[in-house]
Design a protein around this motif. Structure first.
Motif, short mmCIF file in Angstrom:
data_model
loop_
_atom_site.label_atom_id
_atom_site.label_comp_id
_atom_site.label_asym_id
_atom_site.label_seq_id
_atom_site.Cartn_x
_atom_site.Cartn_y
_atom_site.Cartn_z
N VAL A 241 -3.07 2.20 -3.92
CA VAL A 241 -2.74 0.18 -3.71
C VAL A 241 -1.96 0.76 -5.34
CG1 VAL A 241 -3.70 -1.69 -4.59
CG2 VAL A 241 -5.00 -0.13 -3.05
N PRO A 242 -0.82 0.18 -4.64
CA PRO A 242 0.11 0.04 -6.85
C PRO A 242 -0.67 -1.18 -6.75
CG PRO A 242 1.05 -0.44 -4.36
CD PRO A 242 0.38 0.31 -4.23
N LEU A 243 -0.83 -0.99 -8.12
CA LEU A 243 -2.08 -2.52 -9.14
C LEU A 243 -0.77 -3.39 -9.61
CD1 LEU A 243 -4.89 -0.95 -9.88
CD2 LEU A 243 -4.62 -1.71 -8.25
N PHE B 85 -2.18 -7.92 -5.18
CA PHE B 85 -3.48 -8.12 -4.08
C PHE B 85 -4.57 -8.33 -4.27
CE2 PHE B 85 -5.82 -9.39 -0.11
CZ PHE B 85 -5.04 -10.97 -0.33
N VAL B 86 -4.39 -7.00 -4.67
CA VAL B 86 -6.47 -6.30 -4.95
C VAL B 86 -6.82 -6.73 -6.05
CG1 VAL B 86 -7.56 -3.99 -5.94
CG2 VAL B 86 -6.18 -4.33 -3.55
N ILE C 297 0.90 -0.91 0.32
CA ILE C 297 -0.21 0.14 -0.07
C ILE C 297 1.25 1.06 -0.19
CG2 ILE C 297 -1.48 1.32 0.85
CD1 ILE C 297 -2.88 -1.07 0.34
N THR C 298 0.01 2.14 -0.31
CA THR C 298 0.98 3.26 -0.90
C THR C 298 0.78 4.67 0.61
OG1 THR C 298 1.97 3.52 -2.96
CG2 THR C 298 2.27 5.46 -1.75
N ALA C 299 1.27 5.53 1.17
CA ALA C 299 0.91 6.78 2.27
C ALA C 299 1.60 7.49 1.98
CB ALA C 299 1.25 5.15 3.30
N ASP C 300 0.60 8.63 2.40
CA ASP C 300 1.73 10.00 2.30
C ASP C 300 2.58 10.14 3.86
OD1 ASP C 300 -0.12 10.08 4.96
OD2 ASP C 300 -1.62 11.58 3.97
N HIS C 301 2.90 11.40 3.77
CA HIS C 301 4.26 11.70 4.92
C HIS C 301 3.46 10.73 6.03
CE1 HIS C 301 7.03 12.22 1.98
NE2 HIS C 301 6.60 13.30 1.39
N ALA C 302 2.10 11.12 6.45
CA ALA C 302 1.95 11.38 7.35
C ALA C 302 1.41 9.98 8.02
CB ALA C 302 0.44 12.21 7.75
N GLY C 303 1.55 9.08 6.86
CA GLY C 303 1.41 7.65 6.96
C GLY C 303 -0.24 7.23 6.25
N THR C 304 -0.78 7.92 6.18
CA THR C 304 -2.07 7.75 5.84
C THR C 304 -2.47 7.06 4.64
OG1 THR C 304 -2.80 9.42 7.08
CG2 THR C 304 -4.32 8.63 5.45
#
Length: 229
Positions: free
Chosen positions: A117-119, A131-132, A106-113
């Motif tokens: 999803v890199p498909l 996986f998705v 999963i790809t998150a922003d700098h705050a960790g949110t």
């Protein structure tokens, strides 16, 4: 707590998979990494259960510290800037050959949110599905077709962002996505059976102590399995 151990014994996971298949689940996706061999008999039992139904298990791509993207050929004269994995952690045999495999990254922003999803992820000369994406394809019994700004699976077409990244749209706090207790499935609870019939079922841990949680605007501890779902 009921199993007496975590991670769950693979023989118990096999029972859960078989119960879900018997209840009529369209596909079963285990949001888990099987990176080490378990007891031989238990691994064989889980492998057999996975082979008995459309199923997906997880792998994980590892990336260098800096963002790594490269223009990657996709076929049909098309290319796109995809994330490039340094290496991939694959499930062990015999589980790797018993189900389809997709990357759980999963790809998150700098705050960790979590934001995307890199498909598709490049690894050497290989183009690896998330996986998705793999789960959606298994459930639809159709191979993904890549378009310039979208991915089509059967009759469903989904727009994508830069580099075939799927933007995440959160529906709400934990439990917003229909959630069924694995214990209810094992107990053959009628309501649990009705809840999974004809649906894609993602199996994973929701206990906060497992550390598989993410902070979102709706919930500071959204379970990773619900994020994937």
């Amino acid at each position: 707590r009921r199993a007496g151990a975590y991670p769950l014994p693979r023989a118990l996971l096999a029972r859960i998979v078989r119960r879900l298949a018997d209840a009529g689940a369209k596909a079963v996706a285990l949001d888990m990494l099987f990176l080490e061999r378990g007891p031989g008999e238990a691994d064989a039992e889980l492998s057999a259960a996975l082979r008995s139904t459309p199923a997906v298990i997880g792998a994980a791509a590892l990336f260098p510290r800096a963002d790594a993207f490269a223009q990657t050929r996709l076929g049909g004269g098309r290319s796109a800037p995809l994330p490039v994995a340094e290496r991939v952690l694959w499930p062990v045999s015999p589980l790797a050959g018993a189900a389809e495999v997709g990357l759980v990254n999963i790809t998150a922003d700098h705050a960790g949110t979590p934001r995307y999803v890199p498909l598709l992820i490049a690894s050497g000369a290989d183009l690896l599905p998330s996986f998705v994406l793999r789960t959606a394809a298994v459930a639809a019994a159709a191979e993904p077709e890549l378009e310039a700004d979208a991915i089509r699976i059967g009759q469903s077409r989904t727009s994508v962002d830069f580099g075939y990244h799927l933007p995440l749209r959160f529906y709400g706090p934990r439990g917003t996505v229909a959630t069924v207790s694995a214990q209810a499935v094992l107990d053959a609870d009628a309501d649990a059976g009705a809840a999974v019939r004809g649906r894609v079922v993602v199996v994973g841990a929701t206990a906060i102590g497992t550390a598989d949680t993410f902070a979102t605007a709706f919930d500071p501890v959204l379970p990773g399995v619900e994020l994937v779902a």
